[in-house]
Design a protein around this motif. Structure first.
Motif, short mmCIF file in Angstrom:
data_model
loop_
_atom_site.label_atom_id
_atom_site.label_comp_id
_atom_site.label_asym_id
_atom_site.label_seq_id
_atom_site.Cartn_x
_atom_site.Cartn_y
_atom_site.Cartn_z
N UNK A 95 0.81 -1.22 0.00
CA UNK A 95 0.00 0.00 0.00
C UNK A 95 0.85 1.27 0.00
N UNK A 96 2.01 1.20 0.67
CA UNK A 96 2.86 2.38 0.84
C UNK A 96 4.31 1.97 0.64
N UNK A 97 5.09 2.86 0.03
CA UNK A 97 6.53 2.64 -0.11
C UNK A 97 7.26 3.86 0.45
N UNK A 98 8.22 3.62 1.35
CA UNK A 98 9.06 4.68 1.91
C UNK A 98 10.51 4.28 1.72
N UNK A 99 11.26 5.12 1.02
CA UNK A 99 12.64 4.81 0.67
C UNK A 99 13.61 5.66 1.46
N UNK A 100 14.86 5.18 1.59
CA UNK A 100 15.89 5.94 2.28
C UNK A 100 16.65 6.87 1.34
N UNK A 101 16.29 6.89 0.08
CA UNK A 101 16.81 7.91 -0.83
C UNK A 101 15.88 8.07 -2.02
N UNK A 102 16.11 9.11 -2.80
CA UNK A 102 15.22 9.39 -3.92
C UNK A 102 15.50 8.48 -5.11
N UNK A 103 16.71 7.94 -5.20
CA UNK A 103 17.05 7.07 -6.33
C UNK A 103 16.14 5.85 -6.38
N UNK A 104 15.92 5.20 -5.24
CA UNK A 104 15.08 4.00 -5.24
C UNK A 104 13.60 4.34 -5.38
N UNK A 105 13.19 5.51 -4.88
CA UNK A 105 11.81 5.93 -5.13
C UNK A 105 11.60 6.17 -6.61
N UNK A 106 12.62 6.68 -7.30
CA UNK A 106 12.51 6.95 -8.74
C UNK A 106 12.28 5.67 -9.53
N UNK A 107 12.82 4.56 -9.02
CA UNK A 107 12.57 3.26 -9.67
C UNK A 107 11.06 2.99 -9.71
N UNK A 109 4.00 3.74 -10.65
CA UNK A 109 3.29 2.96 -9.64
C UNK A 109 2.81 3.78 -8.45
N UNK A 110 3.12 5.07 -8.42
CA UNK A 110 2.72 5.92 -7.31
C UNK A 110 1.29 6.43 -7.50
N UNK A 111 0.56 6.56 -6.39
CA UNK A 111 -0.80 7.11 -6.45
C UNK A 111 -0.77 8.63 -6.47
N UNK A 135 8.17 9.26 0.59
CA UNK A 135 7.12 8.28 0.85
C UNK A 135 5.97 8.53 -0.11
N UNK A 136 5.30 7.46 -0.51
CA UNK A 136 4.10 7.62 -1.33
C UNK A 136 3.16 6.43 -1.14
N UNK A 137 1.87 6.70 -1.31
CA UNK A 137 0.90 5.62 -1.44
C UNK A 137 1.03 5.07 -2.85
N UNK A 138 0.75 3.79 -3.02
CA UNK A 138 0.91 3.15 -4.31
C UNK A 138 -0.42 3.07 -5.06
N UNK A 139 -0.33 3.19 -6.37
CA UNK A 139 -1.53 3.23 -7.21
C UNK A 139 -2.35 1.95 -7.07
N UNK A 140 -1.68 0.81 -6.94
CA UNK A 140 -2.38 -0.47 -6.84
C UNK A 140 -2.61 -0.90 -5.39
N UNK A 141 -2.58 0.03 -4.47
CA UNK A 141 -2.73 -0.29 -3.06
C UNK A 141 -4.02 -1.06 -2.79
N UNK A 142 -3.95 -2.24 -2.17
CA UNK A 142 -5.17 -2.97 -1.81
C UNK A 142 -6.04 -2.21 -0.81
N UNK A 143 -5.43 -1.33 -0.02
CA UNK A 143 -6.16 -0.57 1.00
C UNK A 143 -5.82 0.92 0.86
N UNK A 144 -6.35 1.57 -0.17
CA UNK A 144 -5.93 2.95 -0.47
C UNK A 144 -6.26 3.95 0.62
N UNK A 145 -7.39 3.80 1.31
CA UNK A 145 -7.73 4.74 2.37
C UNK A 145 -6.72 4.67 3.51
N UNK A 146 -6.35 3.47 3.90
CA UNK A 146 -5.36 3.30 4.96
C UNK A 146 -3.98 3.79 4.50
N UNK A 147 -3.67 3.57 3.23
CA UNK A 147 -2.40 4.03 2.68
C UNK A 147 -2.28 5.55 2.81
N UNK A 148 -3.35 6.24 2.41
CA UNK A 148 -3.33 7.71 2.52
C UNK A 148 -3.24 8.16 3.98
#
Length: 268
Positions: free
Chosen positions: A95-107, A113-115, A230-243
């Motif tokens: 539902x959510x992805x939080x990275x320790x740098x912007x390079x991996x978030x850019x992947x 895939x971000x909401x 950090x971002x919520x993911x577009x395909x999040x199974x639980x989008x309300x909780x992700x936000x």
């Protein structure tokens, strides 16, 4: 409900784990394509993929969200950001992805895939961790060029490893680590067990370890400040909780928890 952490598993194993829950809360997870509004709160399972350095503070925030929403089960997959980004792009249910740098978030964002646009919620810098008593007599970053010492860093593909390379270059040091770990907690664990004389980890990890390790700051750390998105993911199974989780992390309350854990405020 109890916040649970998932192991950093291959995608196939993560898919299987999500599909075959054995408890009532796991059964709820299989039907959590929507968050549910029972009692006006969130329900189902929220799955957060987060950098290993966020383990302590995110677990606390997850516990808080569960207390506020008794029908919600928060689960975490803590690992190196590179491994998590790969799992997300390969279809792991999160539902959510939080990275320790912007390079991996850019992947993740390059794959669309971000909401919503990721938000930078914290900064972190490296610090040298040594066992209590400093048996290796470490004094600074230059000691990472000493072949007589046993030293640990993160692998170059991991944000803490990329930052280590940056500070070594800035200091003009030809580092000679004995081991390159898959995430920062693994590097810290080597220090806690007394298996290495020193490891290059985040300042927040030194703080979280308490009296199990000692920390040594060094001036070149500011050459490699890691931004945490950090971002919520577009395909999040639980989008309300992700936000809701993203909102909590970026709220004043979430920012205080991060600051208390040793993270820097973005832009500070």
């Amino acid at each position: 409900m109890r916040t649970r952490a998932l192991l950093a598993l291959p995608v196939a194993a993560l898919l299987a784990l999500t599909a075959c829950g054995g408890s009532s809360s796991d059964d709820t997870a299989s039907g959590s394509s929507a968050a549910g509004e029972s009692g006006g709160g969130l329900s189902g399972t929220l799955t957060v993929f987060a950098a290993a350095s966020l383990t302590d503070v995110f677990t606390g925030l997850g516990d808080q969200l569960e207390k506020e929403n008794p029908e919600l089960d928060v689960r975490f997959n803590f690992a190196g950001s590179d491994a998590l980004a790969t799992q997300v792009t390969q279809g792991a249910p999160a539902d959510v992805f939080a990275s320790a740098n912007q390079k991996q978030m850019k992947v993740v964002t390059d794959a669309g895939l971000q909401a919503a646009d990721p938000a930078i919620f914290a900064e972190n810098v490296l610090e040298i961790a040594v066992p209590q008593g400093n048996p290796g007599h470490i004094t600074g970053l230059k000691d990472f060029a000493n072949a007589d010492l046993t030293l640990a860093v993160c692998a170059p593909s991991v944000p803490c490893g990329a930052a280590a390379q940056t500070v070594f270059t800035a200091a003009g040091i030809d580092a000679r680590p004995d081991t390159e770990e898959t995430d920062v907690k693994a590097a810290l664990n080597k220090v806690q067990l007394g298996e290495v004389d020193a490891a290059l980890v985040y300042a927040t990890d030194v703080q979280a370890a308490g009296d199990q390790v000692e920390g040594i700051e060094f001036p070149q750390a500011d050459e490699a400040v890691n931004d945490y998105p950090i971002c919520a993911l577009k395909a999040a199974p639980n989008p309300d909780a992700a936000r809701a989780f993203v909102d909590l992390v970026t709220s004043d309350e979430g920012q205080k928890a991060l600051t208390d854990a040793g993270f820097r405020t973005p832009g500070s």
